[in-house]
Design a protein around this motif. Structure first.
Motif, PDB file in Angstrom:
ATOM      1  N   ARG A 346       7.336  43.790  37.764  1.00  0.00           N
ATOM      2  CA  ARG A 346       7.344  42.813  38.867  1.00  0.00           C
ATOM      3  C   ARG A 346       6.652  43.347  40.123  1.00  0.00           C
ATOM      4  NH1 ARG A 346      12.746  42.450  36.981  1.00  0.00           N
ATOM      5  NH2 ARG A 346      13.479  43.648  38.782  1.00  0.00           N
ATOM      6  N   LEU A 347       6.160  44.587  40.043  1.00  0.00           N
ATOM      7  CA  LEU A 347       5.557  45.200  41.217  1.00  0.00           C
ATOM      8  C   LEU A 347       4.098  44.793  41.423  1.00  0.00           C
ATOM      9  CD1 LEU A 347       6.984  48.835  40.939  1.00  0.00           C
ATOM     10  CD2 LEU A 347       7.800  46.960  42.372  1.00  0.00           C
ATOM     11  N   PHE A 348       3.481  44.229  40.381  1.00  0.00           N
ATOM     12  CA  PHE A 348       2.076  43.838  40.509  1.00  0.00           C
ATOM     13  C   PHE A 348       1.913  42.824  41.633  1.00  0.00           C
ATOM     14  CE2 PHE A 348       2.288  45.519  36.249  1.00  0.00           C
ATOM     15  CZ  PHE A 348       1.061  46.158  36.090  1.00  0.00           C
ATOM     16  N   GLY A 349       1.033  43.143  42.559  1.00  0.00           N
ATOM     17  CA  GLY A 349       0.785  42.276  43.698  1.00  0.00           C
ATOM     18  C   GLY A 349       1.737  42.487  44.853  1.00  0.00           C
ATOM     19  N   LYS A 350       2.774  43.332  44.655  1.00  0.00           N
ATOM     20  CA  LYS A 350       3.756  43.566  45.718  1.00  0.00           C
ATOM     21  C   LYS A 350       3.658  44.963  46.317  1.00  0.00           C
ATOM     22  CE  LYS A 350       7.102  40.324  43.726  1.00  0.00           C
ATOM     23  NZ  LYS A 350       8.494  40.160  43.201  1.00  0.00           N
ATOM     24  N   VAL A 351       3.028  45.879  45.615  1.00  0.00           N
ATOM     25  CA  VAL A 351       2.844  47.240  46.132  1.00  0.00           C
ATOM     26  C   VAL A 351       1.344  47.530  46.169  1.00  0.00           C
ATOM     27  CG1 VAL A 351       5.066  48.026  45.230  1.00  0.00           C
ATOM     28  CG2 VAL A 351       3.013  48.288  43.834  1.00  0.00           C
ATOM     29  N   PRO A 352       0.923  48.554  46.917  1.00  0.00           N
ATOM     30  CA  PRO A 352      -0.517  48.862  46.983  1.00  0.00           C
ATOM     31  C   PRO A 352      -1.120  49.043  45.602  1.00  0.00           C
ATOM     32  CG  PRO A 352       0.691  50.132  48.619  1.00  0.00           C
ATOM     33  CD  PRO A 352       1.727  49.445  47.775  1.00  0.00           C
ATOM     34  N   LYS A 353      -2.333  48.549  45.432  1.00  0.00           N
ATOM     35  CA  LYS A 353      -2.984  48.635  44.119  1.00  0.00           C
ATOM     36  C   LYS A 353      -3.188  50.079  43.684  1.00  0.00           C
ATOM     37  CE  LYS A 353      -7.739  48.158  45.932  1.00  0.00           C
ATOM     38  NZ  LYS A 353      -7.364  48.125  47.352  1.00  0.00           N
ATOM     39  N   GLU A 354      -3.285  50.990  44.654  1.00  0.00           N
ATOM     40  CA  GLU A 354      -3.442  52.405  44.303  1.00  0.00           C
ATOM     41  C   GLU A 354      -2.224  52.906  43.532  1.00  0.00           C
ATOM     42  OE1 GLU A 354      -3.824  51.180  47.291  1.00  0.00           O
ATOM     43  OE2 GLU A 354      -5.881  51.621  47.979  1.00  0.00           O
ATOM     44  N   ASP A 355      -1.017  52.474  43.935  1.00  0.00           N
ATOM     45  CA  ASP A 355       0.202  52.887  43.238  1.00  0.00           C
ATOM     46  C   ASP A 355       0.240  52.325  41.822  1.00  0.00           C
ATOM     47  OD1 ASP A 355       0.944  54.204  45.503  1.00  0.00           O
ATOM     48  OD2 ASP A 355       2.481  52.783  46.126  1.00  0.00           O
ATOM     49  N   ILE A 356      -0.232  51.084  41.674  1.00  0.00           N
ATOM     50  CA  ILE A 356      -0.289  50.468  40.339  1.00  0.00           C
ATOM     51  C   ILE A 356      -1.234  51.261  39.447  1.00  0.00           C
ATOM     52  CG2 ILE A 356      -0.934  48.421  39.037  1.00  0.00           C
ATOM     53  CD1 ILE A 356       1.590  48.027  40.646  1.00  0.00           C
ATOM     54  N   ILE A 357      -2.396  51.626  39.989  1.00  0.00           N
ATOM     55  CA  ILE A 357      -3.393  52.380  39.215  1.00  0.00           C
ATOM     56  C   ILE A 357      -2.824  53.719  38.768  1.00  0.00           C
ATOM     57  CG2 ILE A 357      -5.618  53.572  39.357  1.00  0.00           C
ATOM     58  CD1 ILE A 357      -6.535  51.312  41.255  1.00  0.00           C
ATOM     59  N   VAL A 358      -2.154  54.431  39.682  1.00  0.00           N
ATOM     60  CA  VAL A 358      -1.585  55.741  39.351  1.00  0.00           C
ATOM     61  C   VAL A 358      -0.526  55.607  38.258  1.00  0.00           C
ATOM     62  CG1 VAL A 358      -0.164  57.636  40.216  1.00  0.00           C
ATOM     63  CG2 VAL A 358      -2.082  56.809  41.574  1.00  0.00           C
ATOM     64  N   GLY A 359       0.363  54.623  38.391  1.00  0.00           N
ATOM     65  CA  GLY A 359       1.413  54.426  37.396  1.00  0.00           C
ATOM     66  C   GLY A 359       0.840  54.133  36.019  1.00  0.00           C
ATOM     67  N   LEU A 360      -0.155  53.243  35.956  1.00  0.00           N
ATOM     68  CA  LEU A 360      -0.784  52.907  34.679  1.00  0.00           C
ATOM     69  C   LEU A 360      -1.539  54.099  34.102  1.00  0.00           C
ATOM     70  CD1 LEU A 360      -2.161  49.328  35.478  1.00  0.00           C
ATOM     71  CD2 LEU A 360      -0.186  49.912  34.058  1.00  0.00           C
ATOM     72  N   LEU A 361      -2.200  54.859  34.988  1.00  0.00           N
ATOM     73  CA  LEU A 361      -2.948  56.038  34.541  1.00  0.00           C
ATOM     74  C   LEU A 361      -2.017  57.063  33.899  1.00  0.00           C
ATOM     75  CD1 LEU A 361      -5.629  57.682  34.560  1.00  0.00           C
ATOM     76  CD2 LEU A 361      -4.897  58.608  36.752  1.00  0.00           C
ATOM     77  N   VAL A 362      -0.918  57.388  34.591  1.00  0.00           N
ATOM     78  CA  VAL A 362       0.022  58.389  34.076  1.00  0.00           C
ATOM     79  C   VAL A 362       0.659  57.901  32.770  1.00  0.00           C
ATOM     80  CG1 VAL A 362       2.176  59.613  34.524  1.00  0.00           C
ATOM     81  CG2 VAL A 362       0.487  59.357  36.337  1.00  0.00           C
ATOM     82  N   GLY A 363       1.081  56.646  32.757  1.00  0.00           N
ATOM     83  CA  GLY A 363       1.684  56.109  31.540  1.00  0.00           C
ATOM     84  C   GLY A 363       0.717  56.118  30.375  1.00  0.00           C
ATOM     85  N   GLY A 364      -0.530  55.720  30.623  1.00  0.00           N
ATOM     86  CA  GLY A 364      -1.527  55.674  29.558  1.00  0.00           C
ATOM     87  C   GLY A 364      -1.844  57.043  28.992  1.00  0.00           C
ATOM     88  N   ILE A 365      -2.035  58.028  29.881  1.00  0.00           N
ATOM     89  CA  ILE A 365      -2.361  59.377  29.415  1.00  0.00           C
ATOM     90  C   ILE A 365      -1.174  60.015  28.716  1.00  0.00           C
ATOM     91  CG2 ILE A 365      -3.074  61.695  30.148  1.00  0.00           C
ATOM     92  CD1 ILE A 365      -4.669  60.415  32.373  1.00  0.00           C
ATOM     93  N   THR A 366       0.051  59.713  29.173  1.00  0.00           N
ATOM     94  CA  THR A 366       1.247  60.206  28.487  1.00  0.00           C
ATOM     95  C   THR A 366       1.282  59.713  27.052  1.00  0.00           C
ATOM     96  OG1 THR A 366       2.525  60.292  30.552  1.00  0.00           O
ATOM     97  CG2 THR A 366       3.769  60.214  28.495  1.00  0.00           C
ATOM     98  N   ILE A 367       0.869  58.471  26.849  1.00  0.00           N
ATOM     99  CA  ILE A 367       0.909  57.871  25.512  1.00  0.00           C
ATOM    100  C   ILE A 367      -0.183  58.437  24.612  1.00  0.00           C
ATOM    101  CG2 ILE A 367       0.613  55.710  24.223  1.00  0.00           C
ATOM    102  CD1 ILE A 367       1.782  54.291  26.724  1.00  0.00           C
TER     103      ILE A 367
END
Length: 505
Positions: A346-367
């Motif tokens: 639910r954070l998409f569009g509610k927090v800075p896009k930089e935070d979204i990018i970092v979260g997706l990056l870390v999650g993706g590389i972890t996988i």
């Protein structure tokens, strides 16, 4: 430490549940690393016991993990299991050094988006890892997906287990829901003689307790050249996963763990594990979540887990091997569901896009790659975003004073990323003879900032204009060159802060 009767019951039953969930995980990770199932179980027993007794986070469960296993494969295949044991010992020594220098506190520098990516990435990894159990290997060694009745039985028992975990708490809270679900599904499987995969299909777990032995290999420079890179990487992955899991449990329980103590315990546990024929380990987020969700927040739960695992190997292997894998898979599916931070969607569009990018990056590389790389890269990218954002916030308010002098009132942080924007703020060619740069609302942060001030001073000096620098920290004077004579000192108003520079160290 005092325990109530209810706490003893909760922690013992949770320890049994976690031990049952750890058996297939430990065996699977051992097989990934190309070592025997007992090697994984020995690591689970020793690491869990030592960290539970001496660690800095009661309730957290440690043991053999997949993140470490995938790194060990190349070492075992190319050099043999004795090199693995020596590597685990050296890994533990590196972790002790980390703890002795009290570096655990730096885990607090990990930004929340990185933590979010770590948690969500591991939840997905836990979920996806369970699907390997839905494969069968034929006589030629080729793995393929189950089909027909075998698949339907496995899926049905898995879904029944997951459903029971959610239903049992509504009926009774006498026993942990995962333990009750495992018991019911195991009873159904045995009573109806259902043909489905069990723990025995992963490998025999019966045996003796490990014995102390020094790894058998040649201790020379070449040996250390081989094992040191692996030991460093394993130590880093183990500490990162452990300390991030510790932070997660801190948030969930609103308590504060002790990262340096946990690092010390983990290092000691891995040293012992290497000497007793185990594959090493670190915190297990899945099993830790089972324990915490059961309300087991005491050291007794981890101690009980280790004792139950040892009893499985010594006395109960025949019974444990009868447990259907579907029951344990169902437990881990629920763990993955409860571990995933669904609120993050639910954070998409509610927090800075930089935070979204970092979260997706870390999650993706972890996988798809490696936990340590994911977290380190996430921290670096977060730092770059932070620096870029603050670099744009350097600006000036221009005015002319009664003497006709140009006054630049600087605001923002002057550091390596903002020096170019800083230099672009001034018009040395068209400014009047006297110019003031007021640093009262700004902070000079590093050596790059000092050099930028000197560069501006040189530009004004070359065109024959006088520059006045006011409200600079006294520490800046120690490094300024050309601009040193332009600083006007006001002991009452000048700020008191230090700048990050090796020359002042």
């Amino acid at each position: 430490m005092q325990y109530t009767v209810n706490e003893i019951k909760t922690n013992l039953l949770s320890g049994l549940t976690v031990a049952l969930a750890m058996v297939p995980e430990a065996i699977a990770f051992a097989l990934i690393a190309h070592v025997s199932p007992l090697t994984g179980l020995y690591a689970a027993i020793i690491v869990c016991l030592i960290t539970s007794v001496f660690g800095g986070r009661p309730g957290m469960i440690s043991g053999a993990t997949g993140a470490l296993a995938v790194v060990m494969v190349g070492l075992v295949v190319n050099h043999g299991v004795q090199y693995l044991f020596a590597t685990v010992i050296l890994m533990g020594l590196f972790q002790l050094v980390f703890a002795l220098f009290r570096l655990g506190k730096f885990i607090r520098m990990v930004p929340y988006p990185v933590m979010l990516g770590f948690v969500n990435g591991l939840a997905i990894v836990i979920f996806l890892a369970q699907f390997n159990h839905f494969k069968i290997t034929d006589e030629s060694g080729i793995s393929q997906w189950m089909s027909g009745v075998a698949l339907y039985t496995m899926v049905g028992l898995t879904l029944l287990t997951a459903l029971l975990i959610y239903v049992i708490p509504k009926v009774t809270k006498i026993i942990p829901a995962p333990l009750g679900a495992i018991g019911i599904v195991s009873f159904i499987t045995i009573f109806f003689n259902l043909d489905t995969k069990t723990v025995a299909d992963l490998g025999a777990i019966g045996g003796n307790l490990p014995i102390f032995q020094i790894p058998v290999l040649d201790y020379n420079f070449e040996t250390f050249r081989i094992i040191t890179p692996y030991a460093l990487l394993l130590a880093a992955i183990g500490l990162i996963e452990t300390l991030l899991t510790l932070n997660l449990i801190d948030d969930m329980t609103e308590t504060r763990g002790r990262p340096n103590r946990e690092s010390m315990a983990q290092g000691a546990a891995n040293i012992l594990t290497g000497f007793f024929g185990g594959m090493g380990g670190c915190a297990m987020i899945g099993q830790s979540m089972i324990n915490i969700n059961n309300g087991a927040l005491k050291r007794l739960s981890g101690i009980a887990t280790a004792v139950f695992l040892a009893s499985f190997i010594l006395f109960l292997s025949d019974w444990i091997e009868m447990i259907p894998l579907a029951a344990l898979i169902g437990v881990m599916f629920v763990v993955a569901e409860k571990t995933f931070e669904w609120g993050s969607l639910r954070l998409f569009g509610k927090v800075p896009k930089e935070d979204i990018i970092v979260g997706l990056l870390v999650g993706g590389i972890t996988i798809i790659a490696d936990l340590a790389i994911a977290v380190i890269l996430g921290v670096i990218v977060s730092a770059l975003f932070f620096a870029w954002d603050h670099a744009k916030k350097i600006n000036v308010n221009e005015k002319t004073n009664k003497k006709g002098w140009k006054v630049y009132k600087l605001s923002g942080t002057l550091f390596f990323a903002s020096v170019q924007n800083f230099q672009d703020l001034f018009d040395h060619k068209n400014d009047p003879k006297d110019v003031i740069i007021d640093f009262n609302n700004s902070k000079v942060a590093d050596h790059s900032a000092i050099m930028a001030i000197d560069n501006i001073a040189n530009k004004y000096k070359k065109v024959g204009k006088k520059l006045h620098l006011v409200h600079l920290s006294p520490e800046c004077l120690e490094i300024l060159d050309t601009a040193k004579d332009m600083v006007e000192v006001n002991l009452l108003e000048d700020p008191k802060y230090h700048i990050a520079d090796d020359k002042l160290a």
